[in-house]
Design a protein around this motif. Structure first.
Motif, PDB file in Angstrom:
ATOM      1  N   GLN A  12       0.853  -1.344   0.000  1.00  0.00           N
ATOM      2  CA  GLN A  12      -0.056  -0.062  -0.074  1.00  0.00           C
ATOM      3  C   GLN A  12       0.752   1.014   0.012  1.00  0.00           C
ATOM      4  O   GLN A  12       0.552   2.379  -0.626  1.00  0.00           O
ATOM      5  CB  GLN A  12      -0.958  -0.084   1.203  1.00  0.00           C
ATOM      6  CG  GLN A  12      -1.907  -0.904   1.081  1.00  0.00           C
ATOM      7  CD  GLN A  12      -3.056  -0.855   2.363  1.00  0.00           C
ATOM      8  OE1 GLN A  12      -2.515  -0.426   3.105  1.00  0.00           O
ATOM      9  NE2 GLN A  12      -4.039  -1.802   2.266  1.00  0.00           N
ATOM     10  N   THR A  16       1.056   4.136  -2.946  1.00  0.00           N
ATOM     11  CA  THR A  16       0.556   5.409  -2.431  1.00  0.00           C
ATOM     12  C   THR A  16       1.644   6.341  -3.298  1.00  0.00           C
ATOM     13  O   THR A  16       1.200   7.423  -3.591  1.00  0.00           O
ATOM     14  CB  THR A  16       0.286   5.562  -1.169  1.00  0.00           C
ATOM     15  OG1 THR A  16      -0.704   4.621  -0.660  1.00  0.00           O
ATOM     16  CG2 THR A  16      -0.209   7.048  -0.786  1.00  0.00           C
ATOM     17  N   TRP A  68      -5.587  16.873  -4.856  1.00  0.00           N
ATOM     18  CA  TRP A  68      -5.921  15.114  -5.075  1.00  0.00           C
ATOM     19  C   TRP A  68      -4.770  14.573  -4.169  1.00  0.00           C
ATOM     20  O   TRP A  68      -4.865  13.593  -3.495  1.00  0.00           O
ATOM     21  CB  TRP A  68      -5.819  14.873  -6.445  1.00  0.00           C
ATOM     22  CG  TRP A  68      -6.039  13.404  -6.622  1.00  0.00           C
ATOM     23  CD1 TRP A  68      -7.090  12.673  -6.332  1.00  0.00           C
ATOM     24  CD2 TRP A  68      -4.965  12.607  -6.935  1.00  0.00           C
ATOM     25  NE1 TRP A  68      -6.748  11.389  -6.713  1.00  0.00           N
ATOM     26  CE2 TRP A  68      -5.415  11.361  -6.809  1.00  0.00           C
ATOM     27  CE3 TRP A  68      -3.635  12.870  -7.289  1.00  0.00           C
ATOM     28  CZ2 TRP A  68      -4.625  10.302  -7.264  1.00  0.00           C
ATOM     29  CZ3 TRP A  68      -2.720  11.748  -7.517  1.00  0.00           C
ATOM     30  CH2 TRP A  68      -3.365  10.296  -7.464  1.00  0.00           C
ATOM     31  N   SER A  71      -5.246  14.832  -0.656  1.00  0.00           N
ATOM     32  CA  SER A  71      -6.145  13.998   0.078  1.00  0.00           C
ATOM     33  C   SER A  71      -5.562  12.540  -0.058  1.00  0.00           C
ATOM     34  O   SER A  71      -6.005  11.887   1.050  1.00  0.00           O
ATOM     35  CB  SER A  71      -7.346  14.214  -0.858  1.00  0.00           C
ATOM     36  OG  SER A  71      -7.469  13.676  -2.001  1.00  0.00           O
ATOM     37  N   LYS A  72      -5.221  12.139  -0.928  1.00  0.00           N
ATOM     38  CA  LYS A  72      -4.425  10.726  -1.108  1.00  0.00           C
ATOM     39  C   LYS A  72      -3.533  10.388   0.235  1.00  0.00           C
ATOM     40  O   LYS A  72      -3.643   9.399   0.764  1.00  0.00           O
ATOM     41  CB  LYS A  72      -3.801  10.473  -2.355  1.00  0.00           C
ATOM     42  CG  LYS A  72      -3.517   9.090  -2.596  1.00  0.00           C
ATOM     43  CD  LYS A  72      -4.637   8.730  -3.636  1.00  0.00           C
ATOM     44  CE  LYS A  72      -3.882   6.981  -4.266  1.00  0.00           C
ATOM     45  NZ  LYS A  72      -5.071   6.154  -4.304  1.00  0.00           N
ATOM     46  N   ILE A  74      -3.223  12.296   2.858  1.00  0.00           N
ATOM     47  CA  ILE A  74      -4.181  12.189   4.107  1.00  0.00           C
ATOM     48  C   ILE A  74      -5.024  11.031   4.547  1.00  0.00           C
ATOM     49  O   ILE A  74      -4.906  10.263   5.597  1.00  0.00           O
ATOM     50  CB  ILE A  74      -4.940  13.545   4.396  1.00  0.00           C
ATOM     51  CG1 ILE A  74      -4.134  14.749   4.341  1.00  0.00           C
ATOM     52  CG2 ILE A  74      -5.979  13.381   5.582  1.00  0.00           C
ATOM     53  CD1 ILE A  74      -4.876  16.064   4.305  1.00  0.00           C
ATOM     54  N   ARG A  75      -5.537  10.273   3.331  1.00  0.00           N
ATOM     55  CA  ARG A  75      -6.310   9.232   3.711  1.00  0.00           C
ATOM     56  C   ARG A  75      -5.273   8.036   4.019  1.00  0.00           C
ATOM     57  O   ARG A  75      -5.727   7.373   4.805  1.00  0.00           O
ATOM     58  CB  ARG A  75      -6.925   8.963   2.204  1.00  0.00           C
ATOM     59  CG  ARG A  75      -7.952   7.868   2.322  1.00  0.00           C
ATOM     60  CD  ARG A  75      -8.560   7.533   1.263  1.00  0.00           C
ATOM     61  NE  ARG A  75      -8.964   8.664   0.442  1.00  0.00           N
ATOM     62  CZ  ARG A  75      -8.681   8.940  -0.903  1.00  0.00           C
ATOM     63  NH1 ARG A  75      -7.934   8.130  -1.437  1.00  0.00           N
ATOM     64  NH2 ARG A  75      -9.175  10.012  -1.300  1.00  0.00           N
ATOM     65  N   PHE A  76      -4.243   7.908   3.468  1.00  0.00           N
ATOM     66  CA  PHE A  76      -3.168   6.930   3.759  1.00  0.00           C
ATOM     67  C   PHE A  76      -2.848   7.110   5.265  1.00  0.00           C
ATOM     68  O   PHE A  76      -2.748   6.043   5.975  1.00  0.00           O
ATOM     69  CB  PHE A  76      -1.907   6.774   2.813  1.00  0.00           C
ATOM     70  CG  PHE A  76      -1.103   5.759   3.073  1.00  0.00           C
ATOM     71  CD1 PHE A  76      -1.340   4.651   2.771  1.00  0.00           C
ATOM     72  CD2 PHE A  76       0.150   6.154   3.613  1.00  0.00           C
ATOM     73  CE1 PHE A  76      -0.429   3.528   3.115  1.00  0.00           C
ATOM     74  CE2 PHE A  76       1.112   5.127   3.755  1.00  0.00           C
ATOM     75  CZ  PHE A  76       0.934   3.717   3.578  1.00  0.00           C
ATOM     76  N   THR A  77      -2.515   8.328   5.513  1.00  0.00           N
ATOM     77  CA  THR A  77      -1.959   8.459   6.844  1.00  0.00           C
ATOM     78  C   THR A  77      -2.991   8.189   7.743  1.00  0.00           C
ATOM     79  O   THR A  77      -2.863   7.645   8.855  1.00  0.00           O
ATOM     80  CB  THR A  77      -1.508   9.911   7.118  1.00  0.00           C
ATOM     81  OG1 THR A  77      -0.398  10.318   6.172  1.00  0.00           O
ATOM     82  CG2 THR A  77      -1.005  10.095   8.258  1.00  0.00           C
ATOM     83  N   PHE A  78      -4.172   8.702   7.615  1.00  0.00           N
ATOM     84  CA  PHE A  78      -5.355   8.352   8.658  1.00  0.00           C
ATOM     85  C   PHE A  78      -5.575   6.760   8.702  1.00  0.00           C
ATOM     86  O   PHE A  78      -5.593   6.138   9.578  1.00  0.00           O
ATOM     87  CB  PHE A  78      -6.620   8.886   7.868  1.00  0.00           C
ATOM     88  CG  PHE A  78      -7.945   8.630   8.458  1.00  0.00           C
ATOM     89  CD1 PHE A  78      -8.098   9.238   9.715  1.00  0.00           C
ATOM     90  CD2 PHE A  78      -8.818   7.881   8.350  1.00  0.00           C
ATOM     91  CE1 PHE A  78      -9.352   9.167  10.720  1.00  0.00           C
ATOM     92  CE2 PHE A  78      -9.912   7.719   9.372  1.00  0.00           C
ATOM     93  CZ  PHE A  78      -9.932   8.419  10.549  1.00  0.00           C
ATOM     94  N   ASP A  79      -5.256   6.068   7.541  1.00  0.00           N
ATOM     95  CA  ASP A  79      -5.412   4.535   7.523  1.00  0.00           C
ATOM     96  C   ASP A  79      -4.340   4.011   8.499  1.00  0.00           C
ATOM     97  O   ASP A  79      -4.652   3.050   9.244  1.00  0.00           O
ATOM     98  CB  ASP A  79      -5.486   3.903   6.089  1.00  0.00           C
ATOM     99  CG  ASP A  79      -6.718   4.319   5.530  1.00  0.00           C
ATOM    100  OD1 ASP A  79      -7.744   4.512   6.081  1.00  0.00           O
ATOM    101  OD2 ASP A  79      -6.835   4.053   4.281  1.00  0.00           O
ATOM    102  N   ASN A  82      -5.276   4.899  12.133  1.00  0.00           N
ATOM    103  CA  ASN A  82      -6.296   4.064  12.520  1.00  0.00           C
ATOM    104  C   ASN A  82      -6.166   2.586  12.708  1.00  0.00           C
ATOM    105  O   ASN A  82      -6.981   2.078  13.697  1.00  0.00           O
ATOM    106  CB  ASN A  82      -7.616   4.200  11.012  1.00  0.00           C
ATOM    107  CG  ASN A  82      -8.876   4.507  11.741  1.00  0.00           C
ATOM    108  OD1 ASN A  82      -9.048   5.161  12.958  1.00  0.00           O
ATOM    109  ND2 ASN A  82      -9.950   4.473  10.889  1.00  0.00           N
TER     110      ASN A  82
END
Length: 89
Positions: A12, A16, A68, A71-72, A74-79, A82
């Motif tokens: 992943q 990314t 874009w 956001s990609k 941030i989404r990976f860091t959030f995952d 999490n």
């Protein structure tokens, strides 16, 4: 933490990084190719001529693709944050 989980996270991560860098690399490649064709047809062999159009085009692409890309990331860091409980143990 199982080896499959580590491999999945590494996969992943690489995906990314490639997805985020691909638009800028393609823009730089395209502009570099166009400048090289222009230099070959006009026989202008100035080495510094290719840098300014590439820098400007990558900057414009960064402005265009920046939201874009952010956001990609941030989404990976959030995952990752999490799933932090899966990293321990």
């Amino acid at each position: 933490m199982s080896p499959e989980f580590v491999i999945t996270m590494a996969e992943q991560s690489v995906y990314t990084v490639l997805a985020i860098s691909l638009p800028l690399l393609l823009v730089a490649l395209g502009v570099g190719l166009l400048v090289s064709i222009f230099q070959a047809t006009t026989q202008i062999q100035e080495q510094t001529l290719a840098f300014i159009p590439k820098i400007v085009s990558v900057f414009v692409a960064l402005i265009f693709f920046g939201p874009w890309m952010l956001s990609k990331m941030i989404r990976f860091t959030f995952d990752i944050f999490n799933n932090l409980h899966k990293f321990i143990g």
